[in-house]
Design a protein around this motif. Structure first.
Motif, PDB file in Angstrom:
ATOM      1  N   ARG A  70       0.834  -1.200   0.000  1.00 35.19           N
ATOM      2  CA  ARG A  70       0.000   0.000   0.000  1.00 35.19           C
ATOM      3  C   ARG A  70       0.873   1.256   0.000  1.00 35.19           C
ATOM      4  N   ASP A  71       1.954   1.242   0.805  1.00 30.15           N
ATOM      5  CA  ASP A  71       2.860   2.389   0.841  1.00 30.15           C
ATOM      6  C   ASP A  71       3.557   2.579  -0.497  1.00 30.15           C
ATOM      7  N   ARG A  72       3.973   1.470  -1.110  1.00 27.15           N
ATOM      8  CA  ARG A  72       4.653   1.560  -2.410  1.00 27.15           C
ATOM      9  C   ARG A  72       3.704   2.071  -3.477  1.00 27.15           C
ATOM     10  N   LEU A  73       2.448   1.634  -3.438  1.00 25.23           N
ATOM     11  CA  LEU A  73       1.449   2.110  -4.386  1.00 25.23           C
ATOM     12  C   LEU A  73       1.238   3.618  -4.224  1.00 25.23           C
ATOM     13  N   ALA A  74       1.200   4.095  -2.998  1.00 25.35           N
ATOM     14  CA  ALA A  74       1.056   5.534  -2.752  1.00 25.35           C
ATOM     15  C   ALA A  74       2.264   6.292  -3.313  1.00 25.35           C
ATOM     16  N   GLU A  75       3.464   5.742  -3.145  1.00 22.82           N
ATOM     17  CA  GLU A  75       4.660   6.375  -3.701  1.00 22.82           C
ATOM     18  C   GLU A  75       4.583   6.464  -5.219  1.00 22.82           C
ATOM     19  N   LEU A 131       1.982  11.660 -10.388  1.00 25.79           N
ATOM     20  CA  LEU A 131       1.488  13.040 -10.335  1.00 25.79           C
ATOM     21  C   LEU A 131       2.623  14.038 -10.548  1.00 25.79           C
ATOM     22  N   ALA A 132       3.789  13.754  -9.949  1.00 25.90           N
ATOM     23  CA  ALA A 132       4.946  14.634 -10.134  1.00 25.90           C
ATOM     24  C   ALA A 132       5.388  14.642 -11.600  1.00 25.90           C
ATOM     25  N   LEU A 133       5.386  13.474 -12.236  1.00 30.53           N
ATOM     26  CA  LEU A 133       5.744  13.406 -13.656  1.00 30.53           C
ATOM     27  C   LEU A 133       4.742  14.181 -14.507  1.00 30.53           C
TER      28      LEU A 133
END
Length: 164
Positions: A31-36, A42-44
Motif C-alpha cells: 500500500r505504501d509503495r502504491l502511494a509512492e 502526479l509529479a511526472l
C-alpha cells in the motif's frame, strides 16, 4: 498428552499467527509503495505540463484488462431473484450488498460496493425501461426497486435469460 508438549496445535497456531502478521506487514508495504508510485506519477504529470506537454497523458497509457465480475445475464438474473424474494422495495446499494454476499465476497469492501452498486443501478434502469421492475423514491430520496407485479413468473426468458 503430557505437560511438556503443551496444548495441541500450539505450534500450528503460533505459525499461522506469525504468517498472518507477515502478510499484514506485506500488505502495508505494498500500500505504501502504491502511494509512492501514485505520487511519482502526479509529479511526472506536473513536470510534463511545466515543460509544455499538451497531449492527453491518459491516452498514452496502456489499456488495462477489464475485470469480468458477472457472466452474461448473471447480474440480471440475480437482481430479479433478489427482488422476487425481497419483503419490500430495495435500494441499489442493498441489492449490491446482497449480491456480493451471495458471491461470497467481502461486503465491507467499499470499492466493490460502489462498483457493484453502479452496475446494479444501470441494470435496473434497463429492466425498468423493459417493464420488468419499477422504482419509487424512498424517504431518503433514494430509488427503491421492486419487481413489477401482475406478470407471470412462468413467462419465457428474454435474451438475458430472465423470466418474468
Amino acid at each position: 498428552m503430557s505437560e511438556e508438549t503443551g496444548k495441541p496445535y500450539d505450534h500450528t497456531i503460533s505459525g499461522l499467527i506469525r504468517k498472518r502478521a507477515d502478510m499484514f506487514h506485506e500488505a502495508e508495504r505494498i500500500r505504501d509503495r502504491l502511494a509512492e508510485i501514485k505520487n511519482d506519477l502526479l509529479a511526472l504529470d506536473r513536470t510534463l505540463c511545466v515543460l509544455g506537454h499538451k497531449g492527453d497523458l491518459d491516452a498514452a497509457m496502456p489499456r488495462q484488462k477489464r475485470e469480468v465480475i458477472f457472466g452474461q445475464g448473471e447480474l440480471a438474473r440475480s437482481l430479479i431473484r433478489e427482488l422476487r424474494d425481497a419483503d419490500g422495495p430495495m435500494t441499489s446499494r442493498e441489492l449490491a450488498q446482497a449480491i456480493i454476499a451471495l458471491r461470497g465476497d467481502d461486503v465491507r469492501d467499499r470499492r466493490m460496493i460502489s462498483e457493484i452498486t453502479r452496475r446494479v443501478s444501470k441494470a435496473l434502469r434497463v429492466h425498468r425501461d423493459a417493464g420488468r421492475v419499477r422504482s419509487s423514491v424512498d424517504k431518503f430520496g433514494n430509488l427503491a426497486w421492486s419487481r413489477r407485479t401482475g406478470r407471470s413468473d412462468a413467462a419465457e426468458p428474454d435474451q438475458n435469460g430472465v423470466a418474468d
